[in-house]
Design a protein around this motif. Structure first.
Motif, PDB file in Angstrom:
ATOM      1  N   UNK A   1     -18.127  -0.265 -10.921  1.00  0.00           N
ATOM      2  CA  UNK A   1     -18.449   0.304  -9.593  1.00  0.00           C
ATOM      3  C   UNK A   1     -17.608  -0.581  -8.614  1.00  0.00           C
ATOM      4  N   UNK A   2     -17.230  -1.774  -8.821  1.00  0.00           N
ATOM      5  CA  UNK A   2     -16.220  -2.476  -7.688  1.00  0.00           C
ATOM      6  C   UNK A   2     -14.889  -2.672  -8.082  1.00  0.00           C
ATOM      7  N   UNK A   3     -14.516  -2.260  -9.381  1.00  0.00           N
ATOM      8  CA  UNK A   3     -13.259  -2.462  -9.758  1.00  0.00           C
ATOM      9  C   UNK A   3     -12.812  -3.901  -9.673  1.00  0.00           C
ATOM     10  N   UNK A   4     -13.644  -4.522 -10.495  1.00  0.00           N
ATOM     11  CA  UNK A   4     -13.639  -5.913 -10.797  1.00  0.00           C
ATOM     12  C   UNK A   4     -12.196  -6.525 -11.430  1.00  0.00           C
ATOM     13  N   UNK A   5     -11.703  -7.833 -11.084  1.00  0.00           N
ATOM     14  CA  UNK A   5     -10.492  -8.079 -11.560  1.00  0.00           C
ATOM     15  C   UNK A   5     -10.666  -9.282 -12.398  1.00  0.00           C
TER      16      UNK A   5
ATOM     17  N   UNK B   1     -18.960   1.793  -0.718  1.00  0.00           N
ATOM     18  CA  UNK B   1     -17.819   1.113  -1.059  1.00  0.00           C
ATOM     19  C   UNK B   1     -16.719   1.680  -0.227  1.00  0.00           C
TER      20      UNK B   1
ATOM     21  N   UNK C   1      -5.090  -8.621   0.514  1.00  0.00           N
ATOM     22  CA  UNK C   1      -5.031  -8.839  -0.910  1.00  0.00           C
ATOM     23  C   UNK C   1      -5.707 -10.405  -1.234  1.00  0.00           C
TER      24      UNK C   1
ATOM     25  N   UNK D   1      -1.960  -6.838  -6.474  1.00  0.00           N
ATOM     26  CA  UNK D   1      -2.983  -6.833  -5.708  1.00  0.00           C
ATOM     27  C   UNK D   1      -3.968  -8.095  -5.101  1.00  0.00           C
ATOM     28  N   UNK D   2      -3.147  -9.099  -5.392  1.00  0.00           N
ATOM     29  CA  UNK D   2      -4.168 -10.487  -5.336  1.00  0.00           C
ATOM     30  C   UNK D   2      -3.385 -11.428  -4.309  1.00  0.00           C
ATOM     31  N   UNK D   3      -2.449 -11.019  -3.701  1.00  0.00           N
ATOM     32  CA  UNK D   3      -1.727 -11.894  -2.673  1.00  0.00           C
ATOM     33  C   UNK D   3      -1.639 -13.236  -3.036  1.00  0.00           C
TER      34      UNK D   3
ATOM     35  N   UNK E   1       2.480   1.827  -3.544  1.00  0.00           N
ATOM     36  CA  UNK E   1       1.301   2.342  -4.454  1.00  0.00           C
ATOM     37  C   UNK E   1       0.940   3.736  -4.301  1.00  0.00           C
TER      38      UNK E   1
ATOM     39  N   UNK F   1      -9.289  -9.457  -1.539  1.00  0.00           N
ATOM     40  CA  UNK F   1      -9.358  -8.754  -2.939  1.00  0.00           C
ATOM     41  C   UNK F   1      -9.559  -9.909  -4.169  1.00  0.00           C
TER      42      UNK F   1
ATOM     43  N   UNK G   1     -19.079  -8.563   1.128  1.00  0.00           N
ATOM     44  CA  UNK G   1     -17.699  -8.790   1.027  1.00  0.00           C
ATOM     45  C   UNK G   1     -17.346  -9.711   2.332  1.00  0.00           C
TER      46      UNK G   1
ATOM     47  N   UNK H   1       0.748  -1.135  -0.102  1.00  0.00           N
ATOM     48  CA  UNK H   1       0.121  -0.001   0.084  1.00  0.00           C
ATOM     49  C   UNK H   1       0.619   1.192   0.101  1.00  0.00           C
TER      50      UNK H   1
ATOM     51  N   UNK I   1     -10.008 -13.085  -3.588  1.00  0.00           N
ATOM     52  CA  UNK I   1     -11.266 -14.296  -3.402  1.00  0.00           C
ATOM     53  C   UNK I   1     -12.552 -13.680  -3.956  1.00  0.00           C
ATOM     54  N   UNK I   2     -12.829 -12.219  -4.011  1.00  0.00           N
ATOM     55  CA  UNK I   2     -14.024 -11.595  -4.483  1.00  0.00           C
ATOM     56  C   UNK I   2     -13.715 -10.978  -5.908  1.00  0.00           C
ATOM     57  N   UNK I   3     -12.270 -11.171  -6.346  1.00  0.00           N
ATOM     58  CA  UNK I   3     -12.156 -10.812  -7.610  1.00  0.00           C
ATOM     59  C   UNK I   3     -12.735  -9.281  -7.934  1.00  0.00           C
ATOM     60  N   UNK I   4     -12.491  -8.427  -6.784  1.00  0.00           N
ATOM     61  CA  UNK I   4     -12.930  -7.168  -7.044  1.00  0.00           C
ATOM     62  C   UNK I   4     -11.896  -6.160  -5.733  1.00  0.00           C
ATOM     63  N   UNK I   5     -12.001  -5.005  -6.146  1.00  0.00           N
ATOM     64  CA  UNK I   5     -11.010  -4.213  -5.435  1.00  0.00           C
ATOM     65  C   UNK I   5     -11.894  -3.712  -4.063  1.00  0.00           C
ATOM     66  N   UNK I   6     -12.682  -3.088  -4.338  1.00  0.00           N
ATOM     67  CA  UNK I   6     -13.731  -2.495  -3.375  1.00  0.00           C
ATOM     68  C   UNK I   6     -14.478  -3.341  -2.490  1.00  0.00           C
ATOM     69  N   UNK I   7     -14.629  -2.801  -1.171  1.00  0.00           N
ATOM     70  CA  UNK I   7     -15.391  -3.902  -0.386  1.00  0.00           C
ATOM     71  C   UNK I   7     -16.906  -3.156  -0.249  1.00  0.00           C
ATOM     72  N   UNK I   8     -17.915  -4.151   0.108  1.00  0.00           N
ATOM     73  CA  UNK I   8     -19.151  -3.586   0.409  1.00  0.00           C
ATOM     74  C   UNK I   8     -19.819  -4.720   0.754  1.00  0.00           C
TER      75      UNK I   8
ATOM     76  N   UNK J   1      -6.847  -1.220  -0.289  1.00  0.00           N
ATOM     77  CA  UNK J   1      -5.641  -1.149  -1.165  1.00  0.00           C
ATOM     78  C   UNK J   1      -4.746   0.074  -0.518  1.00  0.00           C
TER      79      UNK J   1
END
Lengths: 201, 205
Positions: free
Chosen positions: A126-130, B93, B58, A87-89, A51, B61, B73, A48, B63-70, B97
């Motif tokens: 909206x969730x910054x999907x990966x 959200x 991380x 970002x993914x551990x 970044x 992030x 999550x 963090x 496991x949910x395939x997305x950066x933001x939490x809501x 990070x």
């Protein structure tokens, strides 16, 4: 020195300040998961802080890898790739944990890591999907780090957690150049390097 | 249908720049209320019976395939255990990070003049000590109510919050937990709207 880490293995190596470490992908889809611990054996790579101080969500050339306590650990001098995932551990990795244990570390030191050669794309939703990018790295891709203080570097070649491809080997080359120019860096990275050189390098 | 009675076990205000260590039993609900809006609440979770089994930003992030939490999550540990789930969220959200501010990272980001300003990691160390949480046990935290957009081109910035007075987030513990909280004192970026303010903690168990 040169060492080839086979796929699905882990290795650790001390790297003196000023030396360079070049990782080379030995097959398409290689991944090198890297943890770094600094000279005082407590101060670790902090993703963090790395970044946010350099306004980036990925590791790329021209970035300083920063520690928990605001020092420069290493500088990304060059790479054939401009996106290395951080970002993914890492999945629980018995071999990587054993390498940590060899040096007196343990589970408490499983901090955020860098997945060199891997890319996980971020969507502008909206969730910054990966989504894992399967064709990102190819055999022969490289990344070179310069140690900015004495380091312990831990490398796992387990496949990226989101990859369904096979494990691939990674070559490690350590060199002792007389001087490595700083790449173009942000002001924050320059400040971290200056402090590190004043204090401990 | 069995209805389990719960009582209000916790109702306290954490001033700007202060913190808390809260024991939340399995099944307990912890609500954090952003009383005045745009206040970052830096939070870490630990398995109360083994603090090495701790929140992993991380892994969560990935496991949910997305950066933001809501809402929905699952907050995952380094051993891939589910520590808690976000079960209510009126903000929308949250970041995980951006990490916590420290005196040392403030110097890097803003300059030497910030060296002795109060920072979240000071609060984490102060309140974590009673549970054996020291420097090695500090890891990458959640920033409830903080807005850190991440883009498809690989950019990351700290921006004005999406939160507002009275917005709240609630987590339900999946096992006995410590929640280590720093109500962020940062004044050098917009994460607290340039003006850190108090939060309320509510707990039912």
């Amino acid at each position: 020195m040169n060492h080839e880490i086979p796929g699905d293995a882990a290795w650790s190596v001390p790297v003196r300040a000023g030396r360079t470490v070049t990782l080379t992908a030995l097959a398409d889809g290689a991944n090198a998961t890297v943890l770094i611990i600094g000279a005082d054996r407590l101060d670790r790579l902090n993703i963090p802080d790395t970044l946010k101080s350099q306004m980036s969500a990925r590791i790329k050339p021209g970035m300083v890898l920063m520690s928990d306590r605001g020092l420069a650990l290493a500088t990304v001098i060059a790479s054939t790739l401009d996106w290395h995932d951080c970002l993914t551990g890492a999945l629980p990795d018995r071999l990587l944990l054993l390498e940590l244990t060899k040096h007196g570390f343990g589970e408490a030191d499983l901090h955020g890591c860098i997945h060199f050669f891997s890319k996980v794309a971020v969507a502008d939703d909206p969730r910054a999907s990966l989504a894992y990018v399967p064709d990102h790295a190819h055999a022969g891709d490289t990344v070179t780090l310069r140690a900015d203080q004495d380091l312990l570097i831990f490398v796992s070649t387990a496949p990226h957690a989101l990859s369904d491809g096979p494990a691939a080997g990674v070559a490690v080359q350590l060199e002792s150049p007389s001087h490595v120019e700083d790449p173009v860096l942000r002001e924050e990275a320059v400040r971290a390097l200056r402090l590190t050189r004043e204090l401990i390098a | 249908m069995t209805i389990t009675a719960t009582t209000v076990a916790l109702d306290s205000v954490v001033e700007a720049g202060d913190g808390a260590l809260v024991s939340v039993p399995a099944g307990g609900r912890l609500r954090i209320v952003d009383l005045h809006g745009n206040q970052a609440v830096d939070t870490l979770f630990y398995d109360a019976h083994d603090i090495d089994n701790r929140y992993s930003a991380f892994d969560t992030i990935r496991e949910q395939r997305a950066v933001f939490l809501t809402t929905g999550s699952r907050l995952i540990s380094t051993r891939l255990d589910e520590l808690a789930v976000i079960t209510d969220d009126t903000c929308g959200r949250h970041d995980t990070v951006g990490g916590a501010c420290s005196q040392e990272s403030n110097v890097i980001r803003y300059g030497e003049f910030t060296r002795h300003q109060h920072a979240c990691r000071q609060t984490f160390l102060r309140y974590g000590a009673q549970a054996g949480i020291g420097q090695r046990q500090l890891t990458h935290n959640i920033n409830f109510f903080m807005n850190v957009p991440v883009t498809s081109t690989g950019g990351l910035t700290f921006e004005d919050g999406l939160s507002a007075p009275g917005k709240y987030v609630e987590v339900t513990a999946s096992r006995d937990l410590f929640a280590l909280i720093s109500n962020c004192p940062q004044v050098n970026n917009p994460c607290n709207g340039w003006d850190p303010t108090p939060i309320q903690l509510l707990g039912w168990w």
